[in-house]
Write a protein that holds these residues in place. Structure first.
Motif, PDB file in Angstrom:
ATOM      1  N   ALA A  82       0.918  -1.215  -0.013  1.00  0.00           N
ATOM      2  CA  ALA A  82      -0.033  -0.074  -0.047  1.00  0.00           C
ATOM      3  C   ALA A  82       1.074   1.139   0.095  1.00  0.00           C
ATOM      4  N   THR A  83       0.072   2.226  -0.482  1.00  0.00           N
ATOM      5  CA  THR A  83       0.853   3.546  -0.350  1.00  0.00           C
ATOM      6  C   THR A  83      -0.163   4.655  -0.270  1.00  0.00           C
ATOM      7  N   THR A  84       0.157   5.729   0.041  1.00  0.00           N
ATOM      8  CA  THR A  84      -1.169   6.941   0.491  1.00  0.00           C
ATOM      9  C   THR A  84      -0.969   7.863  -0.983  1.00  0.00           C
ATOM     10  N   LEU A  85      -2.138   8.314  -1.363  1.00  0.00           N
ATOM     11  CA  LEU A  85      -2.391   9.142  -2.068  1.00  0.00           C
ATOM     12  C   LEU A  85      -2.200  10.700  -1.316  1.00  0.00           C
ATOM     13  N   THR A  86      -1.641  11.657  -2.245  1.00  0.00           N
ATOM     14  CA  THR A  86      -1.385  12.848  -1.484  1.00  0.00           C
ATOM     15  C   THR A  86      -2.641  13.829  -1.918  1.00  0.00           C
ATOM     16  N   SER A  87      -2.707  15.051  -1.505  1.00  0.00           N
ATOM     17  CA  SER A  87      -3.890  15.859  -1.916  1.00  0.00           C
ATOM     18  C   SER A  87      -3.481  16.255  -3.302  1.00  0.00           C
ATOM     19  N   LYS A  88      -2.696  16.005  -4.087  1.00  0.00           N
ATOM     20  CA  LYS A  88      -2.360  16.487  -5.362  1.00  0.00           C
ATOM     21  C   LYS A  88      -2.683  15.209  -6.399  1.00  0.00           C
ATOM     22  N   GLY A  89      -2.912  14.046  -5.701  1.00  0.00           N
ATOM     23  CA  GLY A  89      -3.199  12.905  -6.443  1.00  0.00           C
ATOM     24  C   GLY A  89      -1.989  12.235  -6.909  1.00  0.00           C
ATOM     25  N   GLN A  90      -0.929  12.298  -6.249  1.00  0.00           N
ATOM     26  CA  GLN A  90       0.408  11.849  -6.287  1.00  0.00           C
ATOM     27  C   GLN A  90       0.376  10.669  -5.420  1.00  0.00           C
ATOM     28  N   VAL A  91       1.323   9.525  -5.929  1.00  0.00           N
ATOM     29  CA  VAL A  91       1.717   8.409  -5.045  1.00  0.00           C
ATOM     30  C   VAL A  91       3.007   8.323  -5.272  1.00  0.00           C
ATOM     31  N   THR A  92       3.693   7.525  -4.138  1.00  0.00           N
ATOM     32  CA  THR A  92       5.211   6.918  -4.507  1.00  0.00           C
ATOM     33  C   THR A  92       5.023   5.687  -4.974  1.00  0.00           C
ATOM     34  N   ILE A  93       5.678   5.496  -5.961  1.00  0.00           N
ATOM     35  CA  ILE A  93       5.794   3.994  -6.666  1.00  0.00           C
ATOM     36  C   ILE A  93       6.864   3.270  -5.550  1.00  0.00           C
ATOM     37  N   PRO A  94       6.318   2.162  -5.012  1.00  0.00           N
ATOM     38  CA  PRO A  94       7.165   1.415  -3.966  1.00  0.00           C
ATOM     39  C   PRO A  94       8.335   0.850  -4.841  1.00  0.00           C
ATOM     40  N   LYS A  95       9.475   0.897  -3.849  1.00  0.00           N
ATOM     41  CA  LYS A  95      10.867   0.429  -4.469  1.00  0.00           C
ATOM     42  C   LYS A  95      10.834  -0.762  -5.268  1.00  0.00           C
ATOM     43  N   GLN A  96      10.155  -1.890  -4.524  1.00  0.00           N
ATOM     44  CA  GLN A  96      10.246  -3.025  -5.253  1.00  0.00           C
ATOM     45  C   GLN A  96       9.464  -3.137  -6.631  1.00  0.00           C
ATOM     46  N   ILE A  97       8.553  -2.136  -6.777  1.00  0.00           N
ATOM     47  CA  ILE A  97       7.862  -1.960  -8.207  1.00  0.00           C
ATOM     48  C   ILE A  97       8.911  -1.168  -9.070  1.00  0.00           C
ATOM     49  N   ARG A  98       9.432  -0.155  -8.574  1.00  0.00           N
ATOM     50  CA  ARG A  98      10.556   0.479  -9.151  1.00  0.00           C
ATOM     51  C   ARG A  98      11.727  -0.408  -9.830  1.00  0.00           C
ATOM     52  N   ASP A  99      12.082  -1.001  -8.859  1.00  0.00           N
ATOM     53  CA  ASP A  99      13.296  -1.905  -9.152  1.00  0.00           C
ATOM     54  C   ASP A  99      12.910  -3.063 -10.477  1.00  0.00           C
ATOM     55  N   ALA A 100      11.519  -3.530 -10.399  1.00  0.00           N
ATOM     56  CA  ALA A 100      10.874  -4.579 -11.231  1.00  0.00           C
ATOM     57  C   ALA A 100      10.885  -3.992 -12.643  1.00  0.00           C
ATOM     58  N   LEU A 101      10.445  -2.646 -12.662  1.00  0.00           N
ATOM     59  CA  LEU A 101      10.305  -2.158 -14.094  1.00  0.00           C
ATOM     60  C   LEU A 101      11.711  -1.439 -14.389  1.00  0.00           C
ATOM     61  N   ASN A 102      12.538  -1.607 -13.585  1.00  0.00           N
ATOM     62  CA  ASN A 102      13.797  -0.745 -13.887  1.00  0.00           C
ATOM     63  C   ASN A 102      13.665   0.759 -14.165  1.00  0.00           C
ATOM     64  N   LEU A 103      12.908   1.478 -12.970  1.00  0.00           N
ATOM     65  CA  LEU A 103      12.427   2.658 -13.376  1.00  0.00           C
ATOM     66  C   LEU A 103      13.312   3.625 -12.427  1.00  0.00           C
ATOM     67  N   ALA A 104      13.799   4.658 -13.088  1.00  0.00           N
ATOM     68  CA  ALA A 104      14.761   5.658 -12.299  1.00  0.00           C
ATOM     69  C   ALA A 104      14.393   6.898 -12.311  1.00  0.00           C
ATOM     70  N   PRO A 105      14.731   7.860 -11.444  1.00  0.00           N
ATOM     71  CA  PRO A 105      14.138   9.416 -11.589  1.00  0.00           C
ATOM     72  C   PRO A 105      14.275   9.668 -12.930  1.00  0.00           C
ATOM     73  N   GLY A 106      13.011  10.604 -13.486  1.00  0.00           N
ATOM     74  CA  GLY A 106      12.925  11.021 -14.579  1.00  0.00           C
ATOM     75  C   GLY A 106      12.341  10.158 -15.851  1.00  0.00           C
ATOM     76  N   CYS A 107      12.038   8.678 -15.328  1.00  0.00           N
ATOM     77  CA  CYS A 107      11.606   7.954 -16.220  1.00  0.00           C
ATOM     78  C   CYS A 107      10.149   8.198 -16.646  1.00  0.00           C
ATOM     79  N   SER A 108       9.638   8.054 -17.836  1.00  0.00           N
ATOM     80  CA  SER A 108       8.098   8.104 -17.907  1.00  0.00           C
ATOM     81  C   SER A 108       7.506   6.649 -17.843  1.00  0.00           C
ATOM     82  N   VAL A 109       6.361   6.878 -17.317  1.00  0.00           N
ATOM     83  CA  VAL A 109       5.290   5.597 -17.129  1.00  0.00           C
ATOM     84  C   VAL A 109       3.963   5.964 -17.610  1.00  0.00           C
ATOM     85  N   ASP A 110       3.455   4.677 -18.035  1.00  0.00           N
ATOM     86  CA  ASP A 110       2.065   4.794 -18.672  1.00  0.00           C
ATOM     87  C   ASP A 110       1.221   4.013 -17.443  1.00  0.00           C
TER      88      ASP A 110
END
Length: 81
Positions: free
Chosen positions: A2-30
């Motif tokens: 789980a993660t928490t939605l901010t008042s701006k509608g933003q969430v932090t992608i958990p590290k395990q998911i970022r690692d699995a998708l090879n996401l780094a700062p600045g990467c675009s996601v769909d």
């Protein structure tokens, strides 16, 4: 996970998911929603190819303009004879 939605509608992608998708700062996601209603995240440009709908090529191509009563009459007469 789980993660928490901010008042701006933003969430932090958990590290395990970022690692699995090879996401780094600045990467675009769909994001997409599948038929079951689950939200799916893909690294931009890495989305698996979409299997085309077998009817997609024919959709909207009919050039016969049947009226419902004409079509029903034709179908009814064929079933009788």
């Amino acid at each position: 996970m789980a993660t928490t939605l901010t008042s701006k509608g933003q969430v932090t992608i958990p590290k395990q998911i970022r690692d699995a998708l090879n996401l780094a700062p600045g990467c675009s996601v769909d994001f997409s929603v599948n038929r079951e209603g689950d939200v799916v995240i893909h690294k931009a440009g890495a989305r698996p190819s979409h299997k085309p709908d077998r009817f997609e090529a024919a959709r909207g191509k009919a050039d016969v303009k049947w009226r419902t009563n004409e079509l029903m009459a034709l179908l009814h007469s064929e079933s009788e004879g």
